[in-house]
Write an enzyme that holds these catalytic residues in place. Sequence first.
Site, PDB file in Angstrom:
ATOM      1  N   GLY A  70      61.710  29.533  14.426  1.00 53.06           N
ATOM      2  CA  GLY A  70      62.313  30.398  13.415  1.00 53.06           C
ATOM      3  C   GLY A  70      63.707  30.827  13.801  1.00 53.06           C
ATOM      4  CE  LYS A 128      65.621  38.613  17.346  1.00 53.15           C
ATOM      5  NZ  LYS A 128      65.336  39.887  16.655  1.00 53.15           N
ATOM      6  CG  ASP A 142      65.816  43.843   8.155  1.00 54.67           C
ATOM      7  OD1 ASP A 142      65.701  43.741   6.927  1.00 54.67           O
ATOM      8  OD2 ASP A 142      66.216  42.917   8.878  1.00 54.67           O
TER       9      ASP A 142
END
Length: 939
Positions: A645, A666, A766
């Site tokens: 992703g 990440k 978010d």
Amino acid sequence: MASHIFLFSTPFLVFSLLAYASFFASFAYSASTGAAEVANGRKEAEALLEWKVSLDNQSQSLLSSWAGDSPCNWFGISCDQSGSVTNISLSNSSLRGTLNSLRFSSFPNLIELTLSYNSLYGYVPSHIGNLSNLNILDLSFNNISGNIPPEVGNLVSLTSLNLSSNNLIGTIPTSLENLKNLSVLKLWSNNLFGSIIFIENLTSSLTILNLAFNNLTGTIPTSLGNLKRLSAFIVGNNNLSGPIPPEMNNLTHLLALQIFSNRFSGNLPRDVCLGGSLLYFSASENYFTGPIPKSLRNCSSLLRLRLERNQLSGNISEAFGTHPHLNYMDLSDNELHGELSLKWEQFNNLTAFRISGNKISGEIPAALGKATHIQVLDLSSNQLVGRIPKELGNLKLIELALNDNRLSGDIPFDVASLSDLQRLGLAANNFSATILKQLGKCSKLILLNMSKNRFAGSIPAEMGYLQSLQSLDLSWNSLMGGIAPELGHMQQLEVLNLSHNMLSGLIPTSFNRLQGLTKVDVSYNKLEGPIPDIKAFREAPFEAIRNNTNLCGNATGLEACSALIKNKSVHKKGPKVVFLTVFSLLGSLLGLIVGFLIFFQSRRKKRLVETPQRDVTARWCPGGDLRYEDIIEATEEFDSKYCIGTGGYGVVYKAVLPSEQVLAVKKFHQTPEVEMSSLKAFRSEIDVLMGIRHRNIVKLYGFCSHAKHSFLVYEFVERGSLRKVLNDEEQAGKMDWHKRMNLIKGVANALSYMHHDCSPPIIHRDISSNNVLLDSEYEAHVSDFGTARLLMPDSSNWTSFAGTFGYTAPELAYTMKVDEKCDVYSFGVLTLEVMMGKHPGDFISSLMLSASTSSSSPIGHNTVLKDVLDQRLPPPENDLADGVAHVAKLAFACLQTDPHYRPTMRQVSTELTTRWPPLPKLFSTMELEDIMVHRYVIG
């Protein structure tokens, strides 16, 4: 002497005997009175305990202090000196049940009954009329249904009555005219209908009348002018009609006049600010004609003015004068004319000025730059000419909308002055310059529309720096040349329109990274070659890719690239010797490349083992067994084949350690343009996640900062993002209503924990379907805290924009003040997305249309709830149907325009963990109108 003594003693004795008799009588009376008081106290205690037993189990546990014969020390209960209950205040106490078992006749001295912000349902019992001494009755923000009983008119001591935000139906009983002492009457956000004629007799003391968001009809009675003390008249979002009676000019103490979203006609009240104290005036969404009232010209007290979407006329330059406190003004969609030649230096507190959709002419005045607090400036759809004045660069704009005018030239001021700009609209003008490279410095832009102009030249590569951009429209211009590969760096991009230009060459392969792209249009250009292998292109309609030179790929109307190459090769035959020579050279070259790769790989692995990582800064969870080298080797130094992703700040990789532990890594972008913002987001996510432990929030195992790589290591969540699952037909079908309800509950619990159980509270900022991950059981795990902020209790929390287009709260369009209610709004959008199976974009737009317009919005009128749910699942049944309807109602509550009227996440979480109330009718016949919480906006 003896006789004298006797004469003296006799009256003394009589007096003494009388005194003793009086004492004993008084003692006996006190004893009997005390006994009566004890008896009354016991009676009140019994009544309260009887009601407690009727509530659900959780409510009973919350009222654990309710025990014994004397209620005066119980939670939420107050007594007078005699021990009689005078006050029952249980606001926001998570109570669930009805009022039927509460024997009001047992409380003869009750002065205040406040049960707001709970989960009470059922009806308002008629025996509430027994509370003859009641001053304050507040049952707002519950689920109470049925009619307002006429017995409420027996509460002749009432000074304040608040039944707002319930499900009450029927007419407002005329018996309310008996409440001669009533000062505050709030019945807003119900389903009441009929006229408001009852107010004719409430002339002596009424100061606040709020009947907004109902279905009231008829006209405003002329007797309204008799309410001399009225300070707030709020009837917005009803079906009231007719002209405003001239008697309304008698209301000289008005602070708030809100008559928006009705069917009023005629002129606005002429002397609306005659008393000089008006703060809020909202008459939007009506059929008013004529000029803006002259009394507003120097209404120096005014804070907010909303007159949009009427048919007002007149010269704008004559309508306004001195307004030192005005902070919001919307005059959009009227028939106003003239030039903007106002004394802008006197608008020194104005933050938003909207006047789109009028007939304003002339140039944009340079003096606008003197209104230095303006953040939102919307002058679109007018008849403005000339250039943009450079003085606008003095403003700290968040939104600048100049669409659909006759402007020319370019942006004449240093774009660096627009560092806070989030929305820029220049479409449908006569701009003909090249697109400024400096636009790439507007790092907070989320929407950029420059379509329908005459912009020439190429698309500047610097636009790839717009890491927050979510919508880009450059269509209908004269742009040429290739598409800059840097545009593929805009990881937040969702909408891209480059159609009707003269762009040529290949679509850059970097576009394959735009996984968040949902809508694309590249038609009517000169593009060729394969389209990017992402969903937006694969599922694009033919109209969005047609009329190009030679595009190919897996999309409607396009030829497969392999077939296209084969067709081309038929016409390119060469001598056999050339083919053999080229083939042998390619073979040799391939051998060299393979040898070099083997050598490089062995050297790299050796370096990893031998080189001490002295420049590594790392922090791992206690007891963990992670090392920098393990992550590098498990991902082969972040090889793209491990990518699962991408996001605005980095790329996520799957790493399987030798111990078979599966992790998500990440890795943050470290290009020069975004290095600082990424590092800031990196540290933000570390600070937040290392202190969080919750089953519905992803676990952070550690982080590492290195000269080459900065990355986070957290738990691997099997199914990936919620958006991915909803877009997968098979997985979405397996995610039944029970799983979806549990998913929503998990997100609510996570946000409730962040907002209410962390110190200081944490705002995610978010919440979206991309940032909610699902495990193998479809349980939710909130992720991606790169934009999170800690909410310091005494800070203003004004900050830069963060969020995802389509999930952000509407108040962020004109203010940067961020609080927990921004997350609540995003949660509402996410909840509807889960229920509908797709993002509710147009659905939300209809709901939010100018603070709601019940008369014009198609949503809610005869729309059956089951028809807007995800059709890939069968409709829910039995208790699950109750739950689905209840969750939908919660979602609407979270989407209220005014953040003050959204519930807290703790309230939402509590609602989701308690038993659903029974539906008032069959689920198959439930309409959105039956469950929708109407929104209330002040101003």
